[in-house]
Design an enzyme around this catalytic site. Structure first.
Site, PDB file in Angstrom:
ATOM      1  N   VAL A  76      -8.996   6.811 -24.844  1.00 43.95           N
ATOM      2  CA  VAL A  76     -10.016   7.304 -25.773  1.00 43.95           C
ATOM      3  C   VAL A  76     -11.260   7.746 -25.009  1.00 43.95           C
ATOM      4  CG1 VAL A  76     -11.630   6.620 -27.601  1.00 43.95           C
ATOM      5  CG2 VAL A  76      -9.208   5.998 -27.767  1.00 43.95           C
TER       6      VAL A  76
ATOM      7  N   THR B 281     -10.728  10.931 -23.017  1.00 40.27           N
ATOM      8  CA  THR B 281     -10.636  12.104 -23.875  1.00 40.27           C
ATOM      9  C   THR B 281     -11.965  12.418 -24.553  1.00 40.27           C
ATOM     10  OG1 THR B 281      -8.312  11.581 -24.308  1.00 40.27           O
ATOM     11  CG2 THR B 281      -9.366  13.129 -25.805  1.00 40.27           C
ATOM     12  N   GLU B 282     -12.675  11.394 -24.967  1.00 43.03           N
ATOM     13  CA  GLU B 282     -13.919  11.592 -25.706  1.00 43.03           C
ATOM     14  C   GLU B 282     -15.061  12.084 -24.816  1.00 43.03           C
ATOM     15  OE1 GLU B 282     -14.773  11.581 -28.744  1.00 43.03           O
ATOM     16  OE2 GLU B 282     -13.252  10.498 -29.874  1.00 43.03           O
ATOM     17  N   SER B 283     -15.294  11.406 -23.709  1.00 41.98           N
ATOM     18  CA  SER B 283     -16.499  11.685 -22.910  1.00 41.98           C
ATOM     19  C   SER B 283     -16.226  11.915 -21.440  1.00 41.98           C
ATOM     20  CB  SER B 283     -17.482  10.514 -23.041  1.00 41.98           C
ATOM     21  OG  SER B 283     -16.936   9.341 -22.426  1.00 41.98           O
TER      22      SER B 283
ATOM     23  N   TYR C  36      -6.335  16.230 -30.288  1.00 42.82           N
ATOM     24  CA  TYR C  36      -7.037  15.027 -29.852  1.00 42.82           C
ATOM     25  C   TYR C  36      -6.089  13.841 -29.793  1.00 42.82           C
ATOM     26  CZ  TYR C  36     -10.064  10.914 -30.105  1.00 42.82           C
ATOM     27  OH  TYR C  36     -10.640   9.690 -29.861  1.00 42.82           O
TER      28      TYR C  36
END
Length: 209
Positions: A81, A84-86, A191
Site C-alpha cells: 500500500v 503504491t500510495e506514496s 490501484y
C-alpha cells in the site's frame, strides 16, 4: 679467405616453449571466459533481485511490523500500500489532499484517531511516519473487516467506501463470494492490481508475510 658459400652453417636453434606458451595463454583465456559466464549465470538471479529491491525498498519497517501486528495485517500488504500510495514519500500530498505515507485524508484520519483514542491528534501529524502508519493500518484493518476480501477493502481504500458499496451491490461486479471482479473505475482497478502485485514482490524479495 673462405668462401661464404663454403662456410659451415649453424643448425637452426629450436625455440623452446613457443607453441606451449601460446597454448597455455589460450587455456587461461578460455578459463577466464568460462568463469565470467558461470559467475554471470550463477549471480543473475541475485543481480535481478538487487535491482528489484531498489524498486521495492524496505523503509519504516519497525513501524510497519509493529502496527501490522497490532491490527492483524500482513506486513507485505502494508508495504504494498505504501509503495503504491506514496512510494515512501513522507510528505506526499495527493490531488484529493490525502497525506503522508499511506495517503490518508484529514476526515478519515480524524475519524480513525477518535476511534483509537489518539490524544492531541492534529492533521499535521499525518506527516509523521509512525502516526500515519498507525492510522493507515487501523483503517485498512477496518475495511478488511467490513468487506471481508482484501481486494474489496483496497477498492474502498482508493475509491471510497461509498463507491465500493455501490460496486459490490451489483451482481455484475462480484463473484458468488461477493469479491469484486470488476471495478468500474479504471484508476481503482489498476490501484488494486498494483498493490497486490507489490505485496507479492515484497513476499518474494524479502520473505515476509
Amino acid at each position: 679467405m673462405r668462401s661464404v658459400q663454403n662456410m659451415p652453417r649453424r643448425a637452426p636453434s629450436k625455440r623452446h616453449g613457443g607453441c606451449g606458451a601460446g597454448f597455455l595463454v589460450f587455456i587461461l583465456f578460455l578459463a577466464v571466459v568460462i568463469g565470467v559466464i558461470w559467475f554471470i549465470a550463477k549471480g543473475s538471479g541475485s543481480i535481478t533481485d538487487r535491482i528489484r529491491k531498489t524498486q521495492y525498498p524496505i523503509k519504516y519497517e519497525h513501524f510497519i511490523e509493529k502496527y501490522a501486528k497490532e491490527y492483524n495485517l500482513e506486513p507485505s500488504l502494508v508495504f504494498g500500500v505504501i509503495r503504491t500510495e506514496s512510494d515512501f514519500d513522507v510528505y506526499a500530498v495527493s490531488s484529493a489532499d490525502a497525506k503522508g505515507l499511506m495517503q490518508i485524508t484529514d476526515e478519515t484520519a480524524s475519524d480513525c484517531a477518535k476511534k483509537i483514542k489518539m490524544k492531541n491528534y492534529t492533521s499535521d501529524m499525518l506527516f509523521d511516519p509512525e502516526t500515519n502508519i498507525k492510522l493507515g493500518c487501523y483503517y485498512l484493518n477496518y475495511l478488511i473487516g467490513k468487506y471481508k476480501h482484501v481486494s474489496n477493502a483496497l477498492a474502498a481504500y482508493n475509491g471510497g467506501p461509498g463507491n465500493a458499496d455501490d460496486w459490490i451491490e451489483s451482481d455484475e461486479n462480484t463473484d458468488s463470494s461477493g469479491k469484486l471482479v470488476n471495478i468500474p473505475f479504471s484508476e481503482t482497478q489498476n490501484y488494486v492490481r498494483r498493490v497486490l502485485e507489490a505485496q507479492q514482490m515484497y513476499k518474494e524479495l524479502y520473505n515476509i508475510n
